[in-house]
Design a protein around this motif. Structure first.
Motif, PDB file in Angstrom:
ATOM      1  N   ARG A  23       0.830  -1.211   0.000  1.00 27.97           N
ATOM      2  CA  ARG A  23       0.000   0.000   0.000  1.00 27.97           C
ATOM      3  C   ARG A  23       0.862   1.258   0.000  1.00 27.97           C
ATOM      4  NH1 ARG A  23      -2.952  -3.020   3.795  1.00 27.97           N
ATOM      5  NH2 ARG A  23      -2.298  -1.663   5.479  1.00 27.97           N
ATOM      6  N   LEU A  24       2.004   1.202   0.691  1.00 31.79           N
ATOM      7  CA  LEU A  24       2.913   2.339   0.714  1.00 31.79           C
ATOM      8  C   LEU A  24       3.499   2.578  -0.678  1.00 31.79           C
ATOM      9  CD1 LEU A  24       4.311   4.549   2.320  1.00 31.79           C
ATOM     10  CD2 LEU A  24       6.021   2.874   3.030  1.00 31.79           C
ATOM     11  N   ALA A  25       3.875   1.504  -1.343  1.00 34.09           N
ATOM     12  CA  ALA A  25       4.404   1.626  -2.711  1.00 34.09           C
ATOM     13  C   ALA A  25       3.369   2.265  -3.629  1.00 34.09           C
ATOM     14  CB  ALA A  25       4.816   0.248  -3.235  1.00 34.09           C
ATOM     15  N   ASP A  26       2.124   1.800  -3.515  1.00 33.46           N
ATOM     16  CA  ASP A  26       1.050   2.363  -4.340  1.00 33.46           C
ATOM     17  C   ASP A  26       0.832   3.846  -4.030  1.00 33.46           C
ATOM     18  OD1 ASP A  26       0.612  -0.091  -5.541  1.00 33.46           O
ATOM     19  OD2 ASP A  26      -1.132  -0.592  -4.292  1.00 33.46           O
ATOM     20  N   ARG A  27       0.855   4.201  -2.741  1.00 34.45           N
ATOM     21  CA  ARG A  27       0.606   5.600  -2.352  1.00 34.45           C
ATOM     22  C   ARG A  27       1.728   6.501  -2.840  1.00 34.45           C
ATOM     23  NH1 ARG A  27      -2.292   9.545  -2.665  1.00 34.45           N
ATOM     24  NH2 ARG A  27      -2.213  11.099  -1.017  1.00 34.45           N
ATOM     25  N   LEU A  28       2.971   6.038  -2.750  1.00 37.50           N
ATOM     26  CA  LEU A  28       4.096   6.840  -3.230  1.00 37.50           C
ATOM     27  C   LEU A  28       3.970   7.097  -4.734  1.00 37.50           C
ATOM     28  CD1 LEU A  28       7.000   5.277  -1.149  1.00 37.50           C
ATOM     29  CD2 LEU A  28       6.037   7.588  -0.910  1.00 37.50           C
ATOM     30  N   ALA A  29       3.563   6.086  -5.469  1.00 42.72           N
ATOM     31  CA  ALA A  29       3.363   6.257  -6.912  1.00 42.72           C
ATOM     32  C   ALA A  29       2.220   7.243  -7.170  1.00 42.72           C
ATOM     33  CB  ALA A  29       3.085   4.908  -7.568  1.00 42.72           C
ATOM     34  N   GLU A  30       1.132   7.133  -6.397  1.00 36.03           N
ATOM     35  CA  GLU A  30      -0.004   8.047  -6.555  1.00 36.03           C
ATOM     36  C   GLU A  30       0.413   9.494  -6.314  1.00 36.03           C
ATOM     37  OE1 GLU A  30      -2.928   6.766  -3.744  1.00 36.03           O
ATOM     38  OE2 GLU A  30      -3.459   4.976  -4.903  1.00 36.03           O
ATOM     39  N   LEU A  31       1.196   9.717  -5.270  1.00 36.19           N
ATOM     40  CA  LEU A  31       1.626  11.084  -4.954  1.00 36.19           C
ATOM     41  C   LEU A  31       2.438  11.682  -6.101  1.00 36.19           C
ATOM     42  CD1 LEU A  31       2.598  10.674  -1.191  1.00 36.19           C
ATOM     43  CD2 LEU A  31       0.730  12.075  -2.113  1.00 36.19           C
ATOM     44  N   ARG A  32       3.321  10.886  -6.686  1.00 38.43           N
ATOM     45  CA  ARG A  32       4.132  11.368  -7.802  1.00 38.43           C
ATOM     46  C   ARG A  32       3.241  11.703  -8.999  1.00 38.43           C
ATOM     47  NH1 ARG A  32       5.820   9.044 -12.204  1.00 38.43           N
ATOM     48  NH2 ARG A  32       5.421   6.927 -11.486  1.00 38.43           N
ATOM     49  N   VAL A  33       2.315  10.802  -9.314  1.00 41.74           N
ATOM     50  CA  VAL A  33       1.428  10.996 -10.466  1.00 41.74           C
ATOM     51  C   VAL A  33       0.496  12.195 -10.245  1.00 41.74           C
ATOM     52  CG1 VAL A  33      -0.449   9.927 -11.776  1.00 41.74           C
ATOM     53  CG2 VAL A  33       1.590   8.608 -11.211  1.00 41.74           C
ATOM     54  N   GLU A  34       0.002  12.367  -9.009  1.00 45.96           N
ATOM     55  CA  GLU A  34      -0.872  13.505  -8.702  1.00 45.96           C
ATOM     56  C   GLU A  34      -0.193  14.837  -9.020  1.00 45.96           C
ATOM     57  OE1 GLU A  34      -1.970  13.132  -4.581  1.00 45.96           O
ATOM     58  OE2 GLU A  34      -3.227  11.375  -4.966  1.00 45.96           O
ATOM     59  N   ARG A  35       1.117  14.885  -8.872  1.00 47.48           N
ATOM     60  CA  ARG A  35       1.870  16.112  -9.143  1.00 47.48           C
ATOM     61  C   ARG A  35       2.315  16.214 -10.594  1.00 47.48           C
ATOM     62  NH1 ARG A  35       1.803  14.930  -4.190  1.00 47.48           N
ATOM     63  NH2 ARG A  35       2.058  16.410  -2.513  1.00 47.48           N
ATOM     64  N   GLY A  36       2.090  15.158 -11.352  1.00 45.68           N
ATOM     65  CA  GLY A  36       2.483  15.157 -12.750  1.00 45.68           C
ATOM     66  C   GLY A  36       3.989  15.019 -12.954  1.00 45.68           C
ATOM     67  N   TRP A  37       4.674  14.423 -11.980  1.00 47.99           N
ATOM     68  CA  TRP A  37       6.121  14.269 -12.053  1.00 47.99           C
ATOM     69  C   TRP A  37       6.491  12.923 -12.657  1.00 47.99           C
ATOM     70  CZ3 TRP A  37       7.206  15.681  -6.249  1.00 47.99           C
ATOM     71  CH2 TRP A  37       6.993  17.062  -6.060  1.00 47.99           C
ATOM     72  N   SER A  38       7.526  12.939 -13.456  1.00 48.72           N
ATOM     73  CA  SER A  38       8.125  11.685 -13.931  1.00 48.72           C
ATOM     74  C   SER A  38       9.030  11.159 -12.824  1.00 48.72           C
ATOM     75  CB  SER A  38       8.959  11.954 -15.192  1.00 48.72           C
ATOM     76  OG  SER A  38      10.069  12.773 -14.846  1.00 48.72           O
ATOM     77  N   LEU A  39       9.485   9.929 -12.975  1.00 46.47           N
ATOM     78  CA  LEU A  39      10.452   9.393 -12.013  1.00 46.47           C
ATOM     79  C   LEU A  39      11.717  10.253 -12.004  1.00 46.47           C
ATOM     80  CD1 LEU A  39      10.122   5.535 -12.491  1.00 46.47           C
ATOM     81  CD2 LEU A  39       9.654   6.824 -10.401  1.00 46.47           C
ATOM     82  N   GLY A  40      12.122  10.730 -13.169  1.00 52.05           N
ATOM     83  CA  GLY A  40      13.301  11.583 -13.257  1.00 52.05           C
ATOM     84  C   GLY A  40      13.132  12.882 -12.490  1.00 52.05           C
ATOM     85  N   GLU A  41      11.941  13.490 -12.603  1.00 49.99           N
ATOM     86  CA  GLU A  41      11.649  14.733 -11.881  1.00 49.99           C
ATOM     87  C   GLU A  41      11.692  14.495 -10.372  1.00 49.99           C
ATOM     88  OE1 GLU A  41      10.161  18.777 -11.248  1.00 49.99           O
ATOM     89  OE2 GLU A  41      11.033  17.811 -13.007  1.00 49.99           O
ATOM     90  N   LEU A  42      11.069  13.412  -9.915  1.00 50.84           N
ATOM     91  CA  LEU A  42      11.073  13.100  -8.490  1.00 50.84           C
ATOM     92  C   LEU A  42      12.491  12.800  -8.015  1.00 50.84           C
ATOM     93  CD1 LEU A  42       9.611  12.693  -5.833  1.00 50.84           C
ATOM     94  CD2 LEU A  42       9.072  10.345  -6.551  1.00 50.84           C
ATOM     95  N   ALA A  43      13.278  12.121  -8.828  1.00 50.20           N
ATOM     96  CA  ALA A  43      14.669  11.820  -8.465  1.00 50.20           C
ATOM     97  C   ALA A  43      15.445  13.119  -8.262  1.00 50.20           C
ATOM     98  CB  ALA A  43      15.319  10.959  -9.544  1.00 50.20           C
TER      99      ALA A  43
END
Length: 188
Positions: free
Chosen positions: A10-30
């Motif tokens: 559930r934590l993995a899913d929530r972390l992915a949701e938070l990134r997507v909600e902001r419209g960030w790519s993995l590169g942007e979050l990195a």
């Protein structure tokens, strides 16, 4: 699945949701977090469990305390809340009874409350518990006067008042009978 594995998923899913909600790519979050793109990808896929340090960095980037993030991934709330499990609070002085029909849960934004006011009861609140709180008040039995954000409304059985609360509010039962209503509350 073990309970800790379930929380990690559930934590993995929530972390992915938070990134997507902001419209960030993995590169942007990195770039924002200082965590490698590959580590973030593995976290979001649930291949690895985050350390406290990694979670701390991600919480800072997402602007939330770790306690809130973890509360967001608590186990799902029960789908059925039996009448026996619904907490009831009484204020005999004001003539108000509050039943928490669908109690709040960190993973949900809404709740349902049943209120009962005796004839003559008059309750005023100076400020909302949360500014912008959305409320839908459906009168089930009787009549009530509700003032929200400076506007007074006379409601009878079957009527529904809906608003976002920014200011004071007041619930008054002019009588002669008790009033029973349901309040659907949605956090902003």
């Amino acid at each position: 699945m073990r309970q800790s594995e379930d929380v990690d998923a559930r934590l993995a899913d929530r972390l992915a949701e938070l990134r997507v909600e902001r419209g960030w790519s993995l590169g942007e979050l990195a770039m924002r977090s200082g965590i490698s793109r590959s580590t973030l990808s593995r976290l979001e896929r649930g291949e690895i469990s985050p350390t406290a340090a990694l979670l701390g960095k991600l919480c800072a980037v997402h602007g939330r305390p770790m306690s809130r993030l973890l509360a967001e991934v608590e186990s799902e709330p029960p789908q059925v809340v039996t009448a026996a499990a619904q907490a009831v609070w009484r204020d005999d002085t004001s003539g108000f009874v509050r039943r928490s029909v669908s109690p709040p849960h960190p993973g949900l934004r809404g709740e349902v409350v049943e209120g009962t006011l005796l004839a003559g009861a008059d309750i005023a609140y100076d400020t909302p518990p949360v500014p912008g709180l959305e409320q839908h008040i459906w009168v089930l039995e009787g009549a009530v006067e509700i003032t929200a954000n400076g506007h007074a409304h006379a409601l009878e059985a079957g009527d529904c008042l809906r608003f976002r609360l920014w200011g004071s509010s007041r619930f008054r039962n002019p009588g002669p009978d008790p009033v029973r209503y349901a309040i659907l509350i949605v956090l902003p």
